[in-house]
Design a protein around this motif. Structure first.
Motif, PDB file in Angstrom:
ATOM      1  N   VAL A 128       1.098  -0.840  -0.352  1.00  0.00           N
ATOM      2  CA  VAL A 128       0.137   0.286  -0.061  1.00  0.00           C
ATOM      3  C   VAL A 128       1.031   1.302   0.083  1.00  0.00           C
ATOM      4  CG1 VAL A 128      -1.370   0.952   1.394  1.00  0.00           C
ATOM      5  CG2 VAL A 128      -1.963  -0.975   1.317  1.00  0.00           C
ATOM      6  N   ALA A 129       1.982   1.196   0.480  1.00  0.00           N
ATOM      7  CA  ALA A 129       2.969   2.122   1.005  1.00  0.00           C
ATOM      8  C   ALA A 129       3.541   2.386  -0.485  1.00  0.00           C
ATOM      9  CB  ALA A 129       3.814   2.276   2.302  1.00  0.00           C
ATOM     10  N   SER A 130       4.054   1.507  -1.314  1.00  0.00           N
ATOM     11  CA  SER A 130       4.125   1.583  -3.061  1.00  0.00           C
ATOM     12  C   SER A 130       3.655   1.789  -3.601  1.00  0.00           C
ATOM     13  CB  SER A 130       5.289   0.068  -2.792  1.00  0.00           C
ATOM     14  OG  SER A 130       4.395  -0.155  -3.220  1.00  0.00           O
ATOM     15  N   GLY A 131       2.107   1.876  -3.499  1.00  0.00           N
ATOM     16  CA  GLY A 131       1.639   2.166  -4.782  1.00  0.00           C
ATOM     17  C   GLY A 131       1.142   1.094  -5.730  1.00  0.00           C
ATOM     18  N   SER A 132       1.579  -0.268  -5.124  1.00  0.00           N
ATOM     19  CA  SER A 132       1.129  -1.216  -6.058  1.00  0.00           C
ATOM     20  C   SER A 132      -0.589  -1.798  -5.765  1.00  0.00           C
ATOM     21  CB  SER A 132       1.993  -1.929  -6.093  1.00  0.00           C
ATOM     22  OG  SER A 132       1.842  -2.711  -4.632  1.00  0.00           O
ATOM     23  N   LEU A 133      -1.052  -0.874  -4.766  1.00  0.00           N
ATOM     24  CA  LEU A 133      -1.813  -2.030  -4.954  1.00  0.00           C
ATOM     25  C   LEU A 133      -2.670  -1.095  -3.734  1.00  0.00           C
ATOM     26  CD1 LEU A 133      -2.473  -2.583  -1.952  1.00  0.00           C
ATOM     27  CD2 LEU A 133      -1.392  -5.013  -3.210  1.00  0.00           C
ATOM     28  N   SER A 134      -4.230  -0.729  -3.886  1.00  0.00           N
ATOM     29  CA  SER A 134      -4.827   0.194  -2.271  1.00  0.00           C
ATOM     30  C   SER A 134      -5.422  -0.683  -1.917  1.00  0.00           C
ATOM     31  CB  SER A 134      -5.248   1.233  -3.060  1.00  0.00           C
ATOM     32  OG  SER A 134      -6.546   1.037  -3.699  1.00  0.00           O
ATOM     33  N   GLU A 148      -2.051  -2.234 -12.806  1.00  0.00           N
ATOM     34  CA  GLU A 148      -1.693  -3.011 -13.561  1.00  0.00           C
ATOM     35  C   GLU A 148      -0.371  -2.689 -14.169  1.00  0.00           C
ATOM     36  OE1 GLU A 148      -1.271  -0.834 -17.877  1.00  0.00           O
ATOM     37  OE2 GLU A 148      -1.931  -3.029 -18.923  1.00  0.00           O
ATOM     38  N   GLU A 149       0.471  -2.028 -14.128  1.00  0.00           N
ATOM     39  CA  GLU A 149       2.594  -2.113 -13.804  1.00  0.00           C
ATOM     40  C   GLU A 149       2.382  -2.755 -12.468  1.00  0.00           C
ATOM     41  OE1 GLU A 149       3.815   1.437 -13.664  1.00  0.00           O
ATOM     42  OE2 GLU A 149       2.532   2.449 -11.354  1.00  0.00           O
ATOM     43  N   ALA A 150       2.048  -3.161 -11.744  1.00  0.00           N
ATOM     44  CA  ALA A 150       2.599  -4.327 -10.574  1.00  0.00           C
ATOM     45  C   ALA A 150       1.650  -5.611 -10.900  1.00  0.00           C
ATOM     46  CB  ALA A 150       1.308  -3.882  -9.247  1.00  0.00           C
ATOM     47  N   ALA A 151       0.882  -5.754 -11.688  1.00  0.00           N
ATOM     48  CA  ALA A 151       0.321  -6.761 -11.519  1.00  0.00           C
ATOM     49  C   ALA A 151       0.550  -7.734 -13.030  1.00  0.00           C
ATOM     50  CB  ALA A 151      -1.175  -6.444 -11.650  1.00  0.00           C
ATOM     51  N   PHE A 152       0.246  -6.950 -14.174  1.00  0.00           N
ATOM     52  CA  PHE A 152       0.671  -7.245 -16.017  1.00  0.00           C
ATOM     53  C   PHE A 152       1.635  -6.491 -16.679  1.00  0.00           C
ATOM     54  CE2 PHE A 152      -3.125 -10.371 -14.577  1.00  0.00           C
ATOM     55  CZ  PHE A 152      -3.975 -10.167 -13.604  1.00  0.00           C
ATOM     56  N   ARG A 153       2.384  -7.506 -17.458  1.00  0.00           N
ATOM     57  CA  ARG A 153       3.041  -6.566 -18.503  1.00  0.00           C
ATOM     58  C   ARG A 153       1.543  -6.078 -19.383  1.00  0.00           C
ATOM     59  NH1 ARG A 153       5.462 -10.969 -17.324  1.00  0.00           N
ATOM     60  NH2 ARG A 153       7.944 -11.515 -16.658  1.00  0.00           N
ATOM     61  N   SER A 154       2.250  -5.290 -20.430  1.00  0.00           N
ATOM     62  CA  SER A 154       1.231  -4.309 -20.806  1.00  0.00           C
ATOM     63  C   SER A 154       0.491  -5.879 -21.798  1.00  0.00           C
ATOM     64  CB  SER A 154       1.605  -2.912 -21.162  1.00  0.00           C
ATOM     65  OG  SER A 154       0.915  -2.924 -23.267  1.00  0.00           O
ATOM     66  N   PRO A 239     -11.431   9.899 -16.095  1.00  0.00           N
ATOM     67  CA  PRO A 239     -11.401  10.620 -17.038  1.00  0.00           C
ATOM     68  C   PRO A 239     -10.197  10.248 -17.889  1.00  0.00           C
ATOM     69  CG  PRO A 239     -12.622  12.288 -16.060  1.00  0.00           C
ATOM     70  CD  PRO A 239     -11.077  11.429 -14.639  1.00  0.00           C
ATOM     71  N   ASN A 240      -9.943   9.849 -18.645  1.00  0.00           N
ATOM     72  CA  ASN A 240      -8.766   8.608 -20.127  1.00  0.00           C
ATOM     73  C   ASN A 240      -8.499  10.376 -20.576  1.00  0.00           C
ATOM     74  OD1 ASN A 240      -9.306   5.873 -19.549  1.00  0.00           O
ATOM     75  ND2 ASN A 240     -10.687   5.439 -19.811  1.00  0.00           N
ATOM     76  N   ASP A 241      -8.413  11.121 -20.668  1.00  0.00           N
ATOM     77  CA  ASP A 241      -7.856  12.245 -20.848  1.00  0.00           C
ATOM     78  C   ASP A 241      -6.068  11.643 -20.915  1.00  0.00           C
ATOM     79  OD1 ASP A 241      -8.725  14.542 -17.951  1.00  0.00           O
ATOM     80  OD2 ASP A 241      -7.715  12.988 -18.223  1.00  0.00           O
ATOM     81  N   SER A 242      -5.295  11.184 -20.123  1.00  0.00           N
ATOM     82  CA  SER A 242      -4.295  11.726 -20.211  1.00  0.00           C
ATOM     83  C   SER A 242      -3.336   9.860 -19.796  1.00  0.00           C
ATOM     84  CB  SER A 242      -3.596  12.733 -19.305  1.00  0.00           C
ATOM     85  OG  SER A 242      -4.253  12.049 -17.859  1.00  0.00           O
ATOM     86  N   PRO A 243      -2.446  10.102 -20.803  1.00  0.00           N
ATOM     87  CA  PRO A 243      -1.577   8.525 -20.190  1.00  0.00           C
ATOM     88  C   PRO A 243      -1.586   8.806 -18.712  1.00  0.00           C
ATOM     89  CG  PRO A 243      -0.370   9.902 -21.286  1.00  0.00           C
ATOM     90  CD  PRO A 243      -1.033  11.173 -21.059  1.00  0.00           C
ATOM     91  N   GLU A 244      -0.889   9.684 -17.579  1.00  0.00           N
ATOM     92  CA  GLU A 244      -1.725   9.348 -16.222  1.00  0.00           C
ATOM     93  C   GLU A 244      -2.780   8.200 -15.531  1.00  0.00           C
ATOM     94  OE1 GLU A 244      -0.568  11.379 -17.563  1.00  0.00           O
ATOM     95  OE2 GLU A 244       1.316  11.636 -17.029  1.00  0.00           O
ATOM     96  N   ASN A 245      -3.726   8.600 -16.856  1.00  0.00           N
ATOM     97  CA  ASN A 245      -5.062   8.818 -16.093  1.00  0.00           C
ATOM     98  C   ASN A 245      -5.708   7.329 -16.544  1.00  0.00           C
ATOM     99  OD1 ASN A 245      -5.119  10.773 -14.427  1.00  0.00           O
ATOM    100  ND2 ASN A 245      -7.262  11.991 -15.796  1.00  0.00           N
ATOM    101  N   ARG A 246      -5.668   6.985 -18.484  1.00  0.00           N
ATOM    102  CA  ARG A 246      -5.309   5.717 -18.709  1.00  0.00           C
ATOM    103  C   ARG A 246      -4.594   4.565 -18.027  1.00  0.00           C
ATOM    104  NH1 ARG A 246      -4.853   8.957 -23.019  1.00  0.00           N
ATOM    105  NH2 ARG A 246      -6.759   8.896 -24.745  1.00  0.00           N
ATOM    106  N   ALA A 247      -3.479   4.781 -17.344  1.00  0.00           N
ATOM    107  CA  ALA A 247      -2.728   3.912 -16.234  1.00  0.00           C
ATOM    108  C   ALA A 247      -3.514   3.622 -15.146  1.00  0.00           C
ATOM    109  CB  ALA A 247      -1.038   4.351 -16.147  1.00  0.00           C
ATOM    110  N   ARG A 248      -4.323   4.575 -14.835  1.00  0.00           N
ATOM    111  CA  ARG A 248      -4.923   4.605 -12.985  1.00  0.00           C
ATOM    112  C   ARG A 248      -5.849   3.577 -13.517  1.00  0.00           C
ATOM    113  NH1 ARG A 248      -7.460   9.688  -9.194  1.00  0.00           N
ATOM    114  NH2 ARG A 248      -7.886   8.113  -7.849  1.00  0.00           N
ATOM    115  N   ASN A 249      -6.797   3.837 -14.742  1.00  0.00           N
ATOM    116  CA  ASN A 249      -7.817   3.626 -14.851  1.00  0.00           C
ATOM    117  C   ASN A 249      -7.722   1.190 -14.946  1.00  0.00           C
ATOM    118  OD1 ASN A 249      -9.836   5.632 -14.346  1.00  0.00           O
ATOM    119  ND2 ASN A 249      -9.539   6.124 -16.875  1.00  0.00           N
ATOM    120  N   ARG A 250      -6.244   1.237 -15.930  1.00  0.00           N
ATOM    121  CA  ARG A 250      -6.242  -0.333 -16.416  1.00  0.00           C
ATOM    122  C   ARG A 250      -5.219  -1.285 -14.570  1.00  0.00           C
ATOM    123  NH1 ARG A 250      -2.302   2.994 -19.941  1.00  0.00           N
ATOM    124  NH2 ARG A 250      -1.214   2.059 -18.793  1.00  0.00           N
TER     125      ARG A 250
END
Length: 276
Positions: A128-134, A148-154, A239-250
């Motif tokens: 939780v502290a590292s941000g890989s999950l919440s 996604e980046e913590a659990a799966f490859r693209s 919203p899926n309007d930036s690379p950061e937001n898309r990464a959060r939605n995956r």
């Protein structure tokens, strides 16, 4: 001058000889294909996949379900690919504690939710502290959200090896609590470019199934409690309007609904009230 004699026309009232053989052959062929059809078995899953492909091609929304065998050899694990929720249904989606507005009247949280959320936060404190999950919760459920980046490859559905021990610790905690477990996979709004997965629905469902396999592999979490769902790009966090937001939605979410934990589990120190 005598009139020429007119011979009467001869009409052939009988059918040609070949027509009887042709009709007999056509009847035999029809009987043969009807017999073959009566012995045929329809592949329901291929039929549903074909129907969904036609629906998507015509501009509709797919809705299909698959029930694969449980890896433990016990009971089957349900896999459901859901269709996007209409705007009118947005009010039914549970709000998490970190997404609620301030200033509203507090709502009492059940003890089972508090105990489970406390145990998960205590067990997964480093992650939780590292941000890989919440770990989030509301008055009905506790949600573990994996990035996604913590659990799966693209573009892949196979869990990273470093995530397996984390899921094993989650299973240890869930083994002491009851409640239905919903594993849901999500993607962003960009179409997937992969020869293995036809769409984001396939990818999100496959990722959810991979997590389910780890949960029920050692039978600490009964397969009858677990459901895997592919949600694709529906219900985005932002919203899926930036690379950061898309990464959060995956992401992949494990939601434990209406949990009740053993008395032996340490009691949590989370607040017993949250904003509705």
């Amino acid at each position: 001058m005598p009139k020429p004699q007119v011979r009467p026309k001869k009409y052939n009232r009988g059918s040609p000889a070949w027509i009887v053989t042709f009709a007999d052959l056509a009847t035999l062929l029809l009987t043969f294909f009807i017999l073959m059809l009566s012995f045929a078995e329809m592949d329901v899953e291929k039929y549903r996949a074909m129907a969904n492909s036609m629906t998507m091609a015509l501009g509709g929304t797919p809705a299909f379900s698959v029930i694969p065998s449980d890896v433990s050899g016990a009971r089957p694990v349900s896999v459901i690919a859901t269709e996007p929720a209409p705007p009118s249904a947005s009010a039914q989606i549970p709000e998490l504690i970190d997404e609620r507005a301030e200033g509203d009247a507090p709502t009492r949280i059940p003890a089972g939710v508090i105990d489970l959320a406390s145990a998960l936060i205590r067990e997964l404190e480093t992650e939780v502290a590292s941000g890989s999950l919440s770990v989030n919760y509301d008055q009905e459920q506790v949600i573990i959200r994996f990035a996604e980046e913590a659990a799966f490859r693209s573009g892949e559905a196979q869990i990273k090896p470093e995530m397996i021990p984390i899921l094993e610790r989650v299973v240890q905690v869930l083994g002491s609590c009851t409640g239905d477990v919903l594993v849901a996979g999500y993607t962003d709004d960009r179409p997937i470019a992969s020869g293995r997965y036809r769409s984001n629905w396939d990818l999100s469902a496959a990722r959810a199934v991979s997590v389910v396999h780890e949960l029920v592999l050692n039978r600490d979490v009964p397969a009858a409690r677990v459901v895997a769902a592919g949600r694709a790009e529906t219900n985005p966090l932002v919203p899926n309007d930036s690379p950061e937001n898309r990464a959060r939605n995956r992401r992949v979410e494990i939601a434990i609904r209406n949990p009740e934990c053993d008395d032996t589990m340490p009691t949590g120190s989370l607040p017993v009230e949250i904003m509705p």
